[in-house]
Design a protein around this motif. Structure first.
Motif, PDB file in Angstrom:
ATOM      1  N   ALA A  38     -44.365  29.381   6.451  1.00  0.00           N
ATOM      2  CA  ALA A  38     -44.241  28.174   5.626  1.00  0.00           C
ATOM      3  C   ALA A  38     -42.957  27.420   5.925  1.00  0.00           C
ATOM      4  O   ALA A  38     -42.898  26.197   5.802  1.00  0.00           O
TER       5      ALA A  38
ATOM      6  N   GLY B 228     -45.985  35.195   5.702  1.00  0.00           N
ATOM      7  CA  GLY B 228     -46.413  33.924   5.114  1.00  0.00           C
ATOM      8  C   GLY B 228     -45.243  33.024   4.759  1.00  0.00           C
ATOM      9  O   GLY B 228     -45.281  31.816   4.989  1.00  0.00           O
ATOM     10  N   ILE B 229     -44.199  33.596   4.207  1.00  0.00           N
ATOM     11  CA  ILE B 229     -43.004  32.814   3.851  1.00  0.00           C
ATOM     12  C   ILE B 229     -42.336  32.267   5.108  1.00  0.00           C
ATOM     13  O   ILE B 229     -41.944  31.098   5.163  1.00  0.00           O
TER      14      ILE B 229
END
Length: 131
Positions: free
Chosen positions: A25, A21-22
């Motif tokens: 992003a 997820g990081i």
């Protein structure tokens, strides 16, 4: 006998999902900037291909007034339209990328030389020839 653990624990899987997820992003905005930068460069490339024809028509004493007169199509996937007149060649960007809606890139012609200009606000997205 001791039982050997097999597979991943829930916490290990959650950590992997958080890392993915990081990374996503960070990667998605960078990818959008890359796409926008390539569209601006593509618009410049499309009008740069017509510089020689524009110069020839201008040297014959009449300023080009239509994109077809210098070998440009009416529109492309990058440029929704071309403006060709005595001051130069202009690519109006198509609506494919919201960052470029209503923006343009142009080659102004004066005294036998072309000068690039654009109204794309972010200087990092503009090709070096236009900065």
């Amino acid at each position: 006998m001791k039982k050997i653990q097999s597979g991943f624990t829930l916490i290990e899987l959650l950590i992997v999902i958080a890392i993915i997820g990081i990374l996503a992003a960070v990667a998605l905005p960078a990818y959008q900037d890359y796409v926008t930068k390539s569209e601006v460069a593509g618009g410049l490339a499309e009008i740069s291909g017509a510089k020689a024809a524009y110069t020839i028509v201008s040297s014959e004493g009449s300023a080009p007034t239509a994109a077809a007169s210098i070998g440009l199509a009416t529109s492309t996937s990058i440029c929704s339209s071309f403006d060709v007149n005595a001051s130069g060649i202009k690519c109006n960007f198509a609506n494919a990328n919201t960052d470029l809606n209503g923006k343009f890139i142009a080659l102004s012609y004066a005294s036998g030389t072309f000068t690039c200009n654009t109204d794309v606000a972010d200087n990092a997205l503009v090709p070096k020839a236009c900065r």
